[in-house]
Design an enzyme around this catalytic site. Structure first.
Site, PDB file in Angstrom:
ATOM      1  N   TYR A  17     -19.760  44.841  23.842  1.00 21.28           N
ATOM      2  CA  TYR A  17     -20.566  43.710  24.310  1.00 21.28           C
ATOM      3  C   TYR A  17     -20.158  43.341  25.735  1.00 21.28           C
ATOM      4  O   TYR A  17     -21.010  43.195  26.626  1.00 21.28           O
ATOM      5  CB  TYR A  17     -20.396  42.516  23.369  1.00 21.28           C
TER       6      TYR A  17
ATOM      7  N   SER B 264     -23.030  37.014  30.202  1.00 23.89           N
ATOM      8  CA  SER B 264     -22.024  36.361  29.366  1.00 23.89           C
ATOM      9  C   SER B 264     -20.757  36.156  30.194  1.00 23.89           C
ATOM     10  O   SER B 264     -20.515  36.880  31.166  1.00 23.89           O
ATOM     11  CB  SER B 264     -21.698  37.245  28.153  1.00 23.89           C
TER      12      SER B 264
END
Length: 242
Positions: free
Chosen positions: A154, A141
């Site tokens: 995350y 990400s």
């Protein structure tokens, strides 16, 4: 067909990016195995994508080492080797500042997004080492490369996955190539959960960002390892980047 005679496993393959990559791999001739925790979703995706090629599923919770061991045994029994592993499965966790972050959710998010990727990769490495020009693709990400406020566990887990990618690439050079892909904003339920006010129609679909995964799975990328790549760079022009 770029992936003819290759066998690929995609974790979290029943929906979102995993499903989009599964469809792209099938169209390029790969045998595809998807895994996940929800058997209904797995069956639905298998039935939907079977028109494109040979797809099967294995129900497994990759956050549990014993289920990963069974996953490995099943793939070994059916195929005897593995050519491509896409570590895609992950959870969003909370979008909150660290000071407000729930400790149990932090631990669960790190466990699923990082520890489980280690479980799967370690278990399947012997099968990958038997594969044909094997490739591991870790789905990262942008917040795993530059942290942003509110992304908590995350982001931390994706930073860890980037580190795992580098360690594996160095350990396995000349035997298994290992790269990470940042999908960018993509039209998925996870993205909608992170940005509920965003118009999903402004985002590319999982199918739109699949070309980079095909490239990294194929022998076209045989000399590419240890790279942190961006799916957006490959949209609509997969042949133009070396």
């Amino acid at each position: 067909m770029k992936l003819k005679d290759k066998t690929s496993l995609i974790t979290g393959g029943s929906k979102g990016i995993g499903k989009g990559v599964a469809g792209a791999f099938l169209k390029e001739g790969s045998i595809v195995v998807i895994c996940g925790r929800n058997e209904i979703d797995l069956k639905t995706t298998r039935d939907e994508l079977s028109k494109y090629g040979n797809i099967s599923y294995i129900k497994a919770d990759i956050s549990k080492w014993n289920e990963v061991a069974l996953l490995k045994s099943e793939i070994e029994r059916k195929f005897g080797k593995l050519d491509v592993l896409v570590n895609n499965a992950s959870v969003l966790g909370l979008r909150k500042p660290i000071i407000d972050y729930d400790e149990d959710i932090w631990e669960k998010t790190i466990h699923i997004n990082l520890n489980a990727q280690f479980f799967v990769t370690k278990a399947l490495l012997p099968l990958l080492l038997n594969g044909n020009n094997p490739s591991i693709i870790n789905v990262s990400s942008s917040v795993g490369r530059r942290g942003k406020a509110g992304w908590g566990a995350y982001a931390a887990s994706k930073f860890g996955l980037e580190g795992l990618t580098q360690v594996l690439a160095d350990e396995l050079k000349s035997r298994v190539r290992v790269n990470s892909v940042n999908p960018g904003g993509t039209r998925t339920k996870m993205r909608a959960g992170a940005y509920p006010d965003e118009d999903p129609e402004t985002l590319p679909t999982p199918e739109d960002i699949a070309p980079i995964f095909v490239y990294l799975a194929s022998d076209d990328s045989i000399n590419v390892t240890g790279e942190a790549l961006n799916a957006r760079d490959w949209m609509h022009k997969p042949e133009s980047i070396e």
